[in-house]
Scaffold this motif. Structure first.
Motif, PDB file in Angstrom:
ATOM      1  N   GLY A  68     -17.193 -16.199 -15.682  1.00 13.08           N
ATOM      2  CA  GLY A  68     -16.253 -14.961 -16.025  1.00 13.08           C
ATOM      3  C   GLY A  68     -16.228 -13.495 -15.444  1.00 13.08           C
ATOM      4  O   GLY A  68     -15.694 -12.396 -16.125  1.00 13.08           O
ATOM      5  N   HIS A  69     -15.854 -14.364 -15.012  1.00 19.30           N
ATOM      6  CA  HIS A  69     -15.015 -13.103 -13.722  1.00 19.30           C
ATOM      7  C   HIS A  69     -13.496 -13.849 -13.753  1.00 19.30           C
ATOM      8  O   HIS A  69     -12.719 -13.585 -13.217  1.00 19.30           O
ATOM      9  N   VAL A  70     -13.410 -13.145 -15.535  1.00 19.39           N
ATOM     10  CA  VAL A  70     -11.592 -13.113 -15.101  1.00 19.39           C
ATOM     11  C   VAL A  70     -10.865 -12.426 -14.509  1.00 19.39           C
ATOM     12  O   VAL A  70      -9.513 -12.875 -14.841  1.00 19.39           O
ATOM     13  N   ARG A  71     -10.643 -11.592 -13.743  1.00 15.78           N
ATOM     14  CA  ARG A  71      -9.672 -10.804 -13.446  1.00 15.78           C
ATOM     15  C   ARG A  71      -9.313 -12.367 -12.034  1.00 15.78           C
ATOM     16  O   ARG A  71      -8.655 -11.441 -11.604  1.00 15.78           O
ATOM     17  N   PHE A  72      -9.792 -12.654 -11.425  1.00 14.38           N
ATOM     18  CA  PHE A  72      -9.723 -13.901 -11.099  1.00 14.38           C
ATOM     19  C   PHE A  72      -8.439 -14.419 -11.347  1.00 14.38           C
ATOM     20  O   PHE A  72      -7.963 -16.016 -10.808  1.00 14.38           O
ATOM     21  N   ALA A  73      -8.675 -14.864 -12.665  1.00 15.09           N
ATOM     22  CA  ALA A  73      -7.968 -15.845 -13.861  1.00 15.09           C
ATOM     23  C   ALA A  73      -6.045 -16.040 -12.811  1.00 15.09           C
ATOM     24  O   ALA A  73      -6.071 -17.614 -12.576  1.00 15.09           O
ATOM     25  N   GLY A  74      -6.242 -15.085 -12.885  1.00 20.20           N
ATOM     26  CA  GLY A  74      -3.860 -14.988 -12.944  1.00 20.20           C
ATOM     27  C   GLY A  74      -3.917 -15.671 -10.940  1.00 20.20           C
ATOM     28  O   GLY A  74      -3.040 -16.564 -11.301  1.00 20.20           O
ATOM     29  N   PRO A  75      -5.071 -14.368  -9.820  1.00 26.16           N
ATOM     30  CA  PRO A  75      -4.354 -15.594  -8.814  1.00 26.16           C
ATOM     31  C   PRO A  75      -5.137 -17.500  -8.791  1.00 26.16           C
ATOM     32  O   PRO A  75      -4.512 -18.384  -7.979  1.00 26.16           O
ATOM     33  N   LEU A  76      -6.246 -17.389  -9.753  1.00 28.78           N
ATOM     34  CA  LEU A  76      -6.229 -19.148  -9.876  1.00 28.78           C
ATOM     35  C   LEU A  76      -5.484 -19.410  -9.665  1.00 28.78           C
ATOM     36  O   LEU A  76      -4.916 -20.932  -9.598  1.00 28.78           O
ATOM     37  N   GLY A  77      -4.601 -19.592 -11.300  1.00 28.07           N
ATOM     38  CA  GLY A  77      -3.141 -19.940 -11.960  1.00 28.07           C
ATOM     39  C   GLY A  77      -2.319 -19.864 -10.787  1.00 28.07           C
ATOM     40  O   GLY A  77      -1.797 -21.152 -10.835  1.00 28.07           O
ATOM     41  N   VAL A  78      -2.416 -19.496 -10.010  1.00 27.14           N
ATOM     42  CA  VAL A  78      -1.136 -19.417  -9.096  1.00 27.14           C
ATOM     43  C   VAL A  78      -1.326 -20.147  -8.166  1.00 27.14           C
ATOM     44  O   VAL A  78      -0.576 -21.359  -7.731  1.00 27.14           O
ATOM     45  N   ALA A  79      -2.678 -20.262  -7.966  1.00 25.97           N
ATOM     46  CA  ALA A  79      -3.039 -21.797  -6.565  1.00 25.97           C
ATOM     47  C   ALA A  79      -3.498 -22.362  -7.775  1.00 25.97           C
ATOM     48  O   ALA A  79      -2.226 -23.545  -6.605  1.00 25.97           O
ATOM     49  N   LEU A  80      -3.449 -22.789  -8.527  1.00 26.20           N
ATOM     50  CA  LEU A  80      -3.266 -24.134  -9.403  1.00 26.20           C
ATOM     51  C   LEU A  80      -1.905 -24.512  -9.198  1.00 26.20           C
ATOM     52  O   LEU A  80      -2.205 -25.850  -9.245  1.00 26.20           O
ATOM     53  N   SER A  81      -1.129 -23.720 -10.026  1.00 26.93           N
ATOM     54  CA  SER A  81       0.252 -23.918 -10.016  1.00 26.93           C
ATOM     55  C   SER A  81       0.822 -24.922  -8.557  1.00 26.93           C
ATOM     56  O   SER A  81       1.451 -25.329  -8.101  1.00 26.93           O
ATOM     57  N   GLU A  82       0.513 -24.410  -7.405  1.00 24.99           N
ATOM     58  CA  GLU A  82       0.946 -24.238  -5.958  1.00 24.99           C
ATOM     59  C   GLU A  82       0.468 -25.805  -5.737  1.00 24.99           C
ATOM     60  O   GLU A  82       0.391 -26.340  -4.730  1.00 24.99           O
ATOM     61  N   ILE A  83      -0.218 -25.815  -6.057  1.00 28.32           N
ATOM     62  CA  ILE A  83      -1.039 -27.642  -5.340  1.00 28.32           C
ATOM     63  C   ILE A  83      -1.379 -28.607  -6.318  1.00 28.32           C
ATOM     64  O   ILE A  83      -1.450 -29.715  -6.326  1.00 28.32           O
ATOM     65  N   GLY A  84      -0.130 -28.121  -7.847  1.00 28.85           N
ATOM     66  CA  GLY A  84       0.110 -29.063  -8.703  1.00 28.85           C
ATOM     67  C   GLY A  84      -0.148 -29.045  -9.967  1.00 28.85           C
ATOM     68  O   GLY A  84      -0.044 -30.251 -11.026  1.00 28.85           O
ATOM     69  N   ASP A  85      -1.780 -28.542  -9.806  1.00 32.10           N
ATOM     70  CA  ASP A  85      -2.600 -28.989 -11.109  1.00 32.10           C
ATOM     71  C   ASP A  85      -2.014 -28.068 -12.458  1.00 32.10           C
ATOM     72  O   ASP A  85      -2.409 -27.175 -12.832  1.00 32.10           O
ATOM     73  N   ARG A  86      -1.045 -28.627 -13.282  1.00 33.83           N
ATOM     74  CA  ARG A  86      -0.223 -27.373 -13.447  1.00 33.83           C
ATOM     75  C   ARG A  86      -0.783 -27.002 -14.936  1.00 33.83           C
ATOM     76  O   ARG A  86      -0.896 -25.977 -15.663  1.00 33.83           O
ATOM     77  N   GLU A  87      -1.807 -28.212 -15.884  1.00 35.03           N
ATOM     78  CA  GLU A  87      -2.243 -28.185 -16.725  1.00 35.03           C
ATOM     79  C   GLU A  87      -4.017 -27.064 -17.040  1.00 35.03           C
ATOM     80  O   GLU A  87      -3.344 -25.909 -17.447  1.00 35.03           O
ATOM     81  N   ARG A  88      -4.526 -27.198 -15.632  1.00 38.23           N
ATOM     82  CA  ARG A  88      -5.274 -26.117 -15.497  1.00 38.23           C
ATOM     83  C   ARG A  88      -4.364 -24.406 -15.247  1.00 38.23           C
ATOM     84  O   ARG A  88      -4.631 -23.722 -15.504  1.00 38.23           O
ATOM     85  N   ALA A  89      -3.378 -24.909 -14.517  1.00 44.58           N
ATOM     86  CA  ALA A  89      -3.529 -22.661 -14.092  1.00 44.58           C
ATOM     87  C   ALA A  89      -2.361 -22.565 -15.325  1.00 44.58           C
ATOM     88  O   ALA A  89      -2.281 -21.250 -15.234  1.00 44.58           O
TER      89      ALA A  89
END
Length: 280
Positions: A68-89
């Motif tokens: 529930g710490h949604v303030r980290f959702a944006g950075p998580l999306g960036v990291a997932l995008s960079e490692i190629g996990d685009r659906e989760r990003a």
């Protein structure tokens, strides 16, 4: 008696970040998080992203967002995008936007573009621009130009151009170049550079090369891009030198780009060595 500094590890990590040493900051800030320093988590996120530690960032942020710490959702999306996990990003970035983090729209727009979903990316960025995100207008214009909608790009560029936001001046310069209004474009490119737009010298050099055939002028602008540490400056200079028939000079810059994770630059270096980049 002198009091001890508040959250000393976090302060040390912040100083390392400001000094451009994010990998060292990661180690310090992980200790700060472990000891419960309250400002440490946000600083550690920045250290992970600044250092390109995408897998470590995703591993650490995923359970935090799930809790529930949604303030980290944006950075998580960036990291997932960079490692190629685009659906989760995409899921993480949409959660960030839904939670009020308008800035995540820029990352989502780029993600959608990379997936060939330009129309969706444009809608996301248009909404973010309307809501006042400072980065969205220039990114919106770039996507509209990429989609071939010069009329919409020109309209957006003219609406949002603001010298207080140098990247919007650069966006209008790109539009004027696409409209073949070259003299106006050149004035705007120079203005964007003076104002400090993020990729002003790179873009101006590419304009001089393509629209004016000015090889020396382009090289001077690419050198300025290097001096200002513009994103991708090393690949830009390396590619330019290669294209003008100077492969030995190009190699140095392509190596710098490859060392920072540029896969295209790495493939070109392999080709320069007479190998096939498709081979393991």
């Amino acid at each position: 008696m002198t009091s001890l500094p508040v959250e000393p590890l976090a302060a040390e990590g912040a100083a390392l970040l400001e000094a451009g040493r994010p990998l060292e900051a990661v180690d310090v800030l992980r200790q700060a998080v472990a000891t419960g320093e309250q400002s440490a988590p946000d600083l550690l996120v920045r250290a992970y992203l600044d250092s390109g530690s995408w897998h470590a960032a995703a591993e650490w942020l995923t359970p935090l967002v799930a809790q529930g710490h949604v303030r980290f959702a944006g950075p998580l999306g960036v990291a997932l995008s960079e490692i190629g996990d685009r659906e989760r990003a995409e899921d993480a970035l949409r959660l960030a936007i839904h939670s009020g983090e308008i800035a995540a729209a820029n990352d989502l727009g780029i993600l959608l573009r990379d997936e060939g979903r330009l129309a969706e990316g444009i809608l996301v960025l248009a909404r973010a621009a309307e809501e006042g995100d400072p980065l969205a207008p220039a990114n919106l214009v770039a996507l509209q130009l990429e989609a071939g909608d010069l009329l919409a790009a020109a309209e957006a560029a003219e609406v949002y151009v603001d010298p207080a936001r140098p990247d919007t001046v650069l966006a209008l310069a790109e539009v004027r170049a696409a409209q073949a209004r070259l003299d106006e474009a050149e004035v705007l490119f120079r203005e964007a550079g003076e104002l400090g737009a993020l990729r002003a010298h790179t873009a101006f050099g590419q304009f001089l090369l393509a629209a004016r055939g000015d090889v020396l002028g382009a090289q001077a602008e690419f050198a300025e891009a290097r001096r200002h540490a513009e994103p991708g400056w090393a690949y830009t200079m390396g590619r330019f030198l290669l294209d003008v028939g100077r492969p030995d000079d190009a190699r140095e810059f392509l190596q710098v780009a490859a060392d920072t994770g540029d896969r295209v630059a790495a493939d070109i270096l392999v080709e320069l060595d007479g190998l096939d980049p498709a081979d393991d």
